[in-house]
Structure formats: structure tokens, C-alpha cells
Design a protein around this motif. Structure first.
Motif, mmCIF file in Angstrom:
data_model
loop_
_atom_site.group_PDB
_atom_site.id
_atom_site.type_symbol
_atom_site.label_atom_id
_atom_site.label_comp_id
_atom_site.label_asym_id
_atom_site.label_seq_id
_atom_site.Cartn_x
_atom_site.Cartn_y
_atom_site.Cartn_z
ATOM 1 N N ARG A 136 0.847 -1.209 0.000
ATOM 2 C CA ARG A 136 0.000 0.000 0.000
ATOM 3 C C ARG A 136 0.879 1.254 0.000
ATOM 4 O O ARG A 136 0.649 2.185 -0.771
ATOM 5 C CB ARG A 136 -0.900 -0.067 1.231
ATOM 6 N N LYS A 137 1.905 1.230 0.839
ATOM 7 C CA LYS A 137 2.823 2.378 0.894
ATOM 8 C C LYS A 137 3.603 2.520 -0.411
ATOM 9 O O LYS A 137 3.846 3.629 -0.877
ATOM 10 C CB LYS A 137 3.784 2.232 2.066
ATOM 11 N N ALA A 140 1.376 4.139 -2.952
ATOM 12 C CA ALA A 140 1.246 5.565 -2.646
ATOM 13 C C ALA A 140 2.506 6.325 -3.046
ATOM 14 O O ALA A 140 2.431 7.418 -3.628
ATOM 15 C CB ALA A 140 0.947 5.760 -1.160
ATOM 16 N N THR A 141 3.664 5.758 -2.765
ATOM 17 C CA THR A 141 4.935 6.403 -3.106
ATOM 18 C C THR A 141 5.095 6.536 -4.616
ATOM 19 O O THR A 141 5.498 7.589 -5.117
ATOM 20 C CB THR A 141 6.118 5.608 -2.513
ATOM 21 N N THR A 165 -3.203 10.828 4.526
ATOM 22 C CA THR A 165 -2.289 10.375 3.482
ATOM 23 C C THR A 165 -0.913 11.001 3.679
ATOM 24 O O THR A 165 0.099 10.305 3.638
ATOM 25 C CB THR A 165 -2.849 10.737 2.087
ATOM 26 N N THR A 168 0.748 9.668 7.140
ATOM 27 C CA THR A 168 1.024 8.242 7.238
ATOM 28 C C THR A 168 1.894 7.708 6.110
ATOM 29 O O THR A 168 2.720 6.830 6.325
ATOM 30 C CB THR A 168 -0.306 7.452 7.264
ATOM 31 N N TYR A 169 1.728 8.230 4.924
ATOM 32 C CA TYR A 169 2.383 7.625 3.766
ATOM 33 C C TYR A 169 3.556 8.409 3.196
ATOM 34 O O TYR A 169 4.355 7.855 2.461
ATOM 35 C CB TYR A 169 1.354 7.349 2.665
#
Length: 188
Positions: A136-137, A140-141, A165, A168-169
């Protein structure tokens, strides 16, 4: 990592490579991925609709909870073409819930057991530190590095607040050399 998973017979039997691909290609939470049904997929349009999550209900067992973590958790996501192709060629295993990723016994998959399967598959290939949340990270990255706005990434991840977002990310980044260039006008 993905190639290593595909070479591992046990990981393949447990459907770990396909789960990892789906998590990387969508950024969805593991419980959401385990709840994806064939009816939630529109492979012609290349989309998936997040309709439920797998939870353990006391006295009942595993169920599809038709309630996301937040209101923004209900979302329709566009799938990358490589993931659409993977899903088009995927064997449709009949099961009571019509989920795309059932257990080996054709039941709903437990998040904890699936995370254990991931750990067991990742360790021998040198990725023992990786968890389902890392996918998930990573998604997002990659979206951040491609220039999507934080709002677009929050919508993809199903976050109600953009601040979630960001906090956390996205860690704080190194100071940019662009700043010195932009501030050079002060000294001129």
C-alpha cells in the motif's frame, strides 16, 4: 521480489504472487483485497469497486463486511493494464462469496493467516521485513513520485482526510536544492 514469489511453489499454491500484484496495482488494504468479488470487477472498463472488507465476527467467523473503514472507503479504482490482463487470465475458483482470492479450501481468507503466508513467502527471498501494508505504501509512493496530487492519492487509498495520506504515507523529504536556486533572488 515478484519473480522470486512466482518461483516459490508453496507461495504460488497459496496465491501469494497474485495477491501481491493486486495490492501493488491498487494500493488497497489487505482486507479489501480479500473481499474483492468478481462482480466488483469490470475488466472491460478496467475498474474494481471496493464494496466490502473481510472481518472476523465473534461467534460467526469470517464475513464480508459491507462497510468500509470510512465513507471514502467506498470507491471505484482504475486498474493498470497489466493487472487487468492478470485478472482476465486468472482461473475463476467457485466459492460461496464469489471472491477473487479465496483460500485454498474455497473459503474467505483470514487477514492474519494471509499475512502469515506473505511472511513465510517473503523471508526466503530476502524480503522478510515486507508486510502487506508495504505494498500500500509502495503504491502511494509511486503515485506521489509520478506527480499525482495528495488528493488523488488519498482517493485511491480510500482516505477521508488528505492529512492522513500525508502524515502516514509520505515522510518528510530531504531539503531540495531547488530551494537555494529559487531563493537566490534575495541575494541579487
Amino acid at each position: 521480489m515478484r519473480a522470486g514469489l512466482r518461483r516459490d511453489k508453496k507461495a504460488v499454491e497459496r496465491d501469494v504472487p497474485a495477491l501481491v500484484d493486486f495490492m501493488l496495482g491498487t494500493g488497497m488494504r489487505i482486507g479489501e483485497v480479500l473481499a474483492v468479488t468478481w462482480a466488483a470487477l469490470d475488466l472491460e472498463a478496467g475498474t474494481v469497486e471496493m464494496r466490502a472488507t473481510v472481518v472476523r465476527k465473534k461467534g460467526v467467523g469470517l464475513v464480508l463486511q459491507p462497510k468500509p473503514k470510512s465513507e471514502s472507503g467506498w470507491r471505484r479504482l482504475h486498474l493498470p493494464p497489466w493487472l487487468v490482463l492478470l485478472l482476465q487470465t486468472r482461473e475463476h475458483v467457485e466459492n460461496e462469496w464469489n471472491v477473487v482470492f479465496p483460500s485454498q479450501l474455497g473459503k474467505l481468507r483470514d487477514r492474519s493467516n494471509t499475512n502469515a503466508d506473505l511472511r513465510e513467502a517473503m523471508d526466503p527471498i530476502g524480503f522478510g521485513w515486507v508486510t502487506s501494508h508495504n505494498f500500500r505504501k509502495t503504491a502511494a509512493t509511486l503515485l506521489d513520485e509520478a506527480g499525482l496530487t495528495v488528493r488523488e492519492i488519498a482517493d485511491q487509498l480510500g482516505h477521508k482526510r488528505v492529512s492522513m495520506t500525508l502524515d502516514t504515507y509520505f515522510g518528510r523529504k530531504q531539503a531540495s536544492p531547488k530551494v537555494a536556486e529559487l531563493l537566490r533572488v534575495i541575494g541579487e
